[in-house]
Each structure stands twice: as structure tokens, then as C-alpha cells.
Design a protein around this motif. Structure first.
Motif, PDB file in Angstrom:
ATOM      1  N   GLY A 122      48.598  61.347  63.683  1.00  0.00           N
ATOM      2  CA  GLY A 122      47.425  62.202  63.623  1.00  0.00           C
ATOM      3  C   GLY A 122      47.753  63.592  63.113  1.00  0.00           C
ATOM      4  O   GLY A 122      48.852  64.122  63.340  1.00  0.00           O
ATOM      5  N   HIS A 123      46.796  64.205  62.420  1.00  0.00           N
ATOM      6  CA  HIS A 123      46.924  65.566  61.908  1.00  0.00           C
ATOM      7  C   HIS A 123      45.907  66.410  62.661  1.00  0.00           C
ATOM      8  O   HIS A 123      44.709  66.135  62.610  1.00  0.00           O
ATOM      9  CB  HIS A 123      46.637  65.578  60.401  1.00  0.00           C
ATOM     10  CG  HIS A 123      47.048  66.847  59.712  1.00  0.00           C
ATOM     11  ND1 HIS A 123      48.355  67.106  59.361  1.00  0.00           N
ATOM     12  CD2 HIS A 123      46.329  67.924  59.298  1.00  0.00           C
ATOM     13  CE1 HIS A 123      48.424  68.280  58.747  1.00  0.00           C
ATOM     14  NE2 HIS A 123      47.205  68.797  58.706  1.00  0.00           N
ATOM     15  N   HIS A 124      46.389  67.428  63.381  1.00  0.00           N
ATOM     16  CA  HIS A 124      45.520  68.181  64.270  1.00  0.00           C
ATOM     17  C   HIS A 124      45.537  69.667  63.909  1.00  0.00           C
ATOM     18  O   HIS A 124      46.578  70.214  63.547  1.00  0.00           O
ATOM     19  CB  HIS A 124      45.964  68.008  65.729  1.00  0.00           C
ATOM     20  CG  HIS A 124      45.892  66.588  66.216  1.00  0.00           C
ATOM     21  ND1 HIS A 124      44.794  66.078  66.881  1.00  0.00           N
ATOM     22  CD2 HIS A 124      46.776  65.565  66.115  1.00  0.00           C
ATOM     23  CE1 HIS A 124      45.006  64.806  67.173  1.00  0.00           C
ATOM     24  NE2 HIS A 124      46.210  64.471  66.716  1.00  0.00           N
ATOM     25  N   VAL A 125      44.379  70.314  64.010  1.00  0.00           N
ATOM     26  CA  VAL A 125      44.221  71.736  63.739  1.00  0.00           C
ATOM     27  C   VAL A 125      43.779  72.415  65.028  1.00  0.00           C
ATOM     28  O   VAL A 125      42.871  71.941  65.716  1.00  0.00           O
ATOM     29  CB  VAL A 125      43.167  71.977  62.634  1.00  0.00           C
ATOM     30  CG1 VAL A 125      43.054  73.465  62.327  1.00  0.00           C
ATOM     31  CG2 VAL A 125      43.510  71.184  61.381  1.00  0.00           C
ATOM     32  N   ALA A 143      53.938  57.254  58.189  1.00  0.00           N
ATOM     33  CA  ALA A 143      53.525  57.705  59.519  1.00  0.00           C
ATOM     34  C   ALA A 143      52.013  57.854  59.628  1.00  0.00           C
ATOM     35  O   ALA A 143      51.415  57.526  60.658  1.00  0.00           O
ATOM     36  CB  ALA A 143      54.213  59.031  59.859  1.00  0.00           C
ATOM     37  N   VAL A 144      51.375  58.344  58.551  1.00  0.00           N
ATOM     38  CA  VAL A 144      49.932  58.583  58.621  1.00  0.00           C
ATOM     39  C   VAL A 144      49.119  57.403  58.097  1.00  0.00           C
ATOM     40  O   VAL A 144      47.885  57.434  58.105  1.00  0.00           O
ATOM     41  CB  VAL A 144      49.534  59.857  57.840  1.00  0.00           C
ATOM     42  CG1 VAL A 144      50.300  61.057  58.367  1.00  0.00           C
ATOM     43  CG2 VAL A 144      49.730  59.690  56.335  1.00  0.00           C
ATOM     44  N   GLY A 145      49.820  56.357  57.638  1.00  0.00           N
ATOM     45  CA  GLY A 145      49.113  55.194  57.121  1.00  0.00           C
ATOM     46  C   GLY A 145      48.421  55.459  55.799  1.00  0.00           C
ATOM     47  O   GLY A 145      47.300  54.998  55.576  1.00  0.00           O
ATOM     48  N   PHE A 146      49.092  56.215  54.916  1.00  0.00           N
ATOM     49  CA  PHE A 146      48.516  56.531  53.596  1.00  0.00           C
ATOM     50  C   PHE A 146      48.202  55.247  52.856  1.00  0.00           C
ATOM     51  O   PHE A 146      49.078  54.396  52.641  1.00  0.00           O
ATOM     52  CB  PHE A 146      49.501  57.377  52.800  1.00  0.00           C
ATOM     53  CG  PHE A 146      48.982  57.838  51.468  1.00  0.00           C
ATOM     54  CD1 PHE A 146      48.200  58.984  51.376  1.00  0.00           C
ATOM     55  CD2 PHE A 146      49.278  57.143  50.300  1.00  0.00           C
ATOM     56  CE1 PHE A 146      47.726  59.416  50.134  1.00  0.00           C
ATOM     57  CE2 PHE A 146      48.813  57.580  49.069  1.00  0.00           C
ATOM     58  CZ  PHE A 146      48.030  58.717  48.987  1.00  0.00           C
ATOM     59  N   ASP A 147      46.955  55.092  52.446  1.00  0.00           N
ATOM     60  CA  ASP A 147      46.489  53.858  51.813  1.00  0.00           C
ATOM     61  C   ASP A 147      45.946  54.186  50.429  1.00  0.00           C
ATOM     62  O   ASP A 147      44.891  54.804  50.307  1.00  0.00           O
ATOM     63  CB  ASP A 147      45.404  53.209  52.662  1.00  0.00           C
ATOM     64  CG  ASP A 147      44.908  51.884  52.079  1.00  0.00           C
ATOM     65  OD1 ASP A 147      45.452  51.467  51.034  1.00  0.00           O
ATOM     66  OD2 ASP A 147      43.983  51.282  52.644  1.00  0.00           O
ATOM     67  N   PRO A 148      46.669  53.800  49.352  1.00  0.00           N
ATOM     68  CA  PRO A 148      46.204  54.100  47.996  1.00  0.00           C
ATOM     69  C   PRO A 148      44.799  53.598  47.720  1.00  0.00           C
ATOM     70  O   PRO A 148      44.022  54.244  47.029  1.00  0.00           O
ATOM     71  CB  PRO A 148      47.227  53.406  47.096  1.00  0.00           C
ATOM     72  CG  PRO A 148      48.443  53.268  47.940  1.00  0.00           C
ATOM     73  CD  PRO A 148      47.949  53.084  49.342  1.00  0.00           C
ATOM     74  N   SER A 149      44.442  52.463  48.267  1.00  0.00           N
ATOM     75  CA  SER A 149      43.128  51.879  47.979  1.00  0.00           C
ATOM     76  C   SER A 149      42.005  52.652  48.638  1.00  0.00           C
ATOM     77  O   SER A 149      40.835  52.507  48.274  1.00  0.00           O
ATOM     78  CB  SER A 149      43.077  50.418  48.454  1.00  0.00           C
ATOM     79  OG  SER A 149      43.240  50.352  49.871  1.00  0.00           O
ATOM     80  N   ALA A 150      42.354  53.491  49.626  1.00  0.00           N
ATOM     81  CA  ALA A 150      41.326  54.263  50.333  1.00  0.00           C
ATOM     82  C   ALA A 150      41.149  55.658  49.764  1.00  0.00           C
ATOM     83  O   ALA A 150      40.257  56.389  50.158  1.00  0.00           O
ATOM     84  CB  ALA A 150      41.678  54.363  51.815  1.00  0.00           C
TER      85      ALA A 150
END
Length: 393
Positions: free
Chosen positions: A339-342, A385-392
Motif C-alpha cells: 500500500g501507498h499511504h499519504v 510489491a505493489v502489484g503493478f499490472d501493465p494491462s491496468a
């Protein structure tokens, strides 16, 4: 001519003249009014996390831009992925950096776009060779920016010679259609033999096999001509003639195998993006990607003041922002689940969160070293780690 190609010289960038005119008007106005407030400014693309991650890079050029200026800067590490919140924080007297905003954003926005697109192509075929062929689509002065972004995203190589000299890596490549034209139709074998005799042993013997005849015929002729010395064939079929490109590649593979050339690789190029690469990755061995990377949209970074005070002490500062932006100094965190949190910097982050903003400049001194290999490892690890998905994307 001292500047024959009309590019903005490095001195203009470092001196703050590579700027938008209204920053010059701002300086004149503030100096006339006797104002130079102490500010904290942040660079962001999205205020809140969006779930759509992008790659952060260009930071080494920013460090060079700010070296020697009376500011402190924190920023994400080179190659980190983000989907919202600040990627950089600048603190100091506003007039120390007012005119640098234009160049600062340019140093980050376009390279981050290139790197994000390159990462999409990398993950579309994680077990294949993927090379950057896109330098011809941009101004030559930024070729090294393209190639570095591609390497950072995990691509295996690039084609631009001068960029390689800047990056400290050797460019690669074999032959264009122009070489085949110089020998003429019917003389393809002569072209491949001459290439084999002329270039160094370290250069792969990849025969361009789609110039005059169909891809199968030229691939088989290349295999017959160079025998065991042939490493592979490159298929660069023009889109108007491509038809079912996957079928073409499968046919070439079949015919090569049928004649005992199982060790000859097939390399594809020509207008390829993640979808095409994913469709071909089980039948081809490698890919050259050009316009998909260089045509990527720049990341829409902006710089906004989020805290201001008349003196130099933050204890007397006040949060501030334009409408639609978030006031106050913020921090960003990565949690174990990706997760990326601010959050406001003074409030603390998630219990298992790792703070991502790290010192870059302190009192004008660059306090970080830059390593392309480490940045690439970080990029690929963070993508997982963040589940980077090229198709998304």
C-alpha cells in the motif's frame, strides 16, 4: 555557431533562465515588495493514492539543478513507484528556487513517463529480451534520458551510441533495412555474409529477414547462409503487411525447427507495445520497443507551496494551499502489503509503514549517490510489491 541545434544550454538551466516568464515577474514583484518567505513546497501528480502506479525518476538531474542553493530537499528514491502524494519536498527561502520550477518539473515528468511505459513492456514479457529502440523518436539531446529510463525499468539494452557514452553502457544493434537495400534484392546472403565478416565477434549475428521476400524464406536463407554462426533473425514486418503477426512468427519458428535450426532465436520489432508483446512472448525470443516508450505521456507533476512563514522557523509557519490541493507538510509510506499511504508529516504513518521520502539536498549539498543498477532493482522489486499490472495502466 555555438549552439547549432537550438537547444537550451546547460548554463541557462542551472542559472534558472530555462523558466516560464511569470517566475521572472514573480521575482521582480517579491523583491520590489521586500518579501522572500520561507516555504515548504511539494511536487505531486495526485493528492491521494489512486491505485494506478507510476515510476519516479529524473532525480539525479534535479539534484544537480539544486546543488549549491540554500534549500533542503527530500525525495523518493530513484526508481520508486508511487500513486499519489508528494514525490519531493523542498524547504527554504522561496526566491532560492522560484525560477527552477519549470526545469525541475521537466526533469521529472518526461523521464518518469518513459520509465513507466518501459516497465509496462518489461513486465509484458518478463522472461524475454526486451530492448529500447526509441531514441529516433525524440530530440537527440534527450536520447540518454530515454535509454536510462528504459534501463531503470529493467530493459536489457538500447540502441543509441552517444547515449551509451553518457550512461556508461554499450549500445547494441545489428542491421537496418538500408544495409539490405545497398546489396539489393536477391543478394540478401551477400549482405549477411559481409556483416558477419565486418563486425566484431561480440556482436550477435541477428539477420534482418523481412526486406524483399516473405519472412519464412528470408529466415531460412539466413540460416543456410550463416549456419551455426547465426544467432537469430529479426522480423520487423510493416504494419500494413503484417496480418496475423503471431501466425507469421509461429510459421517462421516451425520452418526453422523443421530444418534443424532450433537454436536460432526470433526477435520482433516494429510498433510493439505491451499487448502485442504479451501475445508473442511464447513464440518469440526478444523484442525491440520504440514509440511505445517515447510516446508515453509525461507524468503530470506540479509544484505547490504547502506551508509558509515570514521567518525561517517552521514553528511560526502556516499550512497553505490552492483550492483542490492539500495544505500542510506530508509524508508518504509503503506498507508491507504494497500500500501507498499519504499522511501529514507530524502525524506519523501506518504502524508497518516505511517512510519513502529520503534526504537529497541539505543546505545546498547533494547527500545522495545515484546508481542505475540499484534503481533498476528497486523499480522491479517495488513493481512486484505493489502489484503493478501493465494491462491496468
Amino acid at each position: 555557431m555555438s549552439n547549432p541545434f537550438g537547444t537550451v544550454p546547460a548554463a541557462a538551466i542551472l542559472e534558472g533562465r530555462a523558466t516560464d516568464a511569470y517566475f521572472e515577474r514573480t521575482r521582480s514583484t517579491l523583491e520590489h515588495a521586500g518579501k522572500d518567505p520561507h516555504v515548504v513546497a511539494e511536487v505531486t501528480a495526485d493528492q491521494f493514492p489512486t491505485g494506478s502506479f507510476e515510476v519516479f525518476t529524473g532525480i539525479s538531474d534535479v539534484a544537480t539543478l539544486f546543488e549549491g542553493r540554500n534549500v533542503d530537499i527530500d525525495a523518493l528514491p530513484d526508481g520508486q513507484l508511487f500513486d499519489g502524494g508528494p514525490v519531493m519536498r523542498i524547504e527554504g527561502p522561496y526566491l532560492e528556487f522560484a525560477e527552477l520550477e519549470t526545469s525541475l518539473l521537466g526533469f521529472l515528468s518526461q523521464p518518469s513517463g518513459f520509465a513507466t511505459a518501459a516497465l509496462e513492456t518489461r513486465l509484458a514479457a518478463p522472461d524475454s529480451t526486451v530492448l529500447s529502440f526509441g531514441a529516433r523518436h525524440v530530440h537527440p539531446s534527450i536520447a540518454a534520458t530515454v535509454e536510462r529510463a528504459a534501463l531503470l525499468a529493467g530493459l536489457d539494452g538500447f540502441s543509441h551510441v552517444a547515449a551509451g557514452e553518457i550512461i556508461g553502457r554499450e549500445a547494441g544493434g545489428t542491421m537496418p533495412h538500408a544495409l539490405m537495400f545497398c546489396f539489393g534484392e536477391g543478394n540478401q546472403a551477400d549482405a549477411w555474409r559481409a556483416f558477419d565478416e565486418a563486425v566484431g565477434e561480440d556482436v550477435p549475428r541477428i539477420a534482418l529477414a523481412d526486406t524483399f521476400w516473405d519472412e519464412k524464406s528470408e529466415s531460412l536463407l539466413a540460416a543456410e547462409t550463416l549456419g551455426d554462426d547465426l544467432d537469430g533473425v529479426r522480423i520487423d514486418t510493416t504494419g500494413s503487411r503484417r496480418g496475423d503477426f503471431r501466425h507469421i512468427i509461429r510459421e517462421v519458428r516451425w520452418e526453422l525447427d523443421a530444418r534443424g535450426h532450433e537454436d536460432v532465436d526470433i526477435f520482433c520489432s516494429g510498433g510493439l507495445g505491451p499487448d502485442a508483446i504479451e501475445n508473442l512472448r511464447d513464440v518469440a525470443d526478444g523484442f525491440g520497443v520504440g514509440s511505445y516508450i517515447t510516446g508515453a505521456e509525461s507524468v503530470d507533476f506540479s509544484l505547490d507551496i504547502v506551508e509558509i512563514s515570514e521567518g525561517s522557523a517552521r514553528s511560526s509557519s502556516e499550512p497553505i494551499s490552492k483550492r483542490g490541493k492539500l495544505s500542510g507538510v506530508k509524508a508518504v509510506y509503503r506498507t508491507a502489503d504494497g500500500g501507498h499511504h499519504v499522511a501529514l508529516a507530524d502525524s506519523g504513518g501506518p504502524a508497518d509503514g516505511e517512510a519513502l521520502l529520503e534526504p537529497l539536498v541539505r543546505d545546498g549539498e547533494v547527500v545522495r549517490e545515484f546508481d542505475l543498477e540499484a534503481a533498476s532493482e528497486r523499480c522491479l522489486a517495488d513493481a512486484e510489491a505493489v502489484g503493478f499490472d501493465p494491462s491496468a495502466e
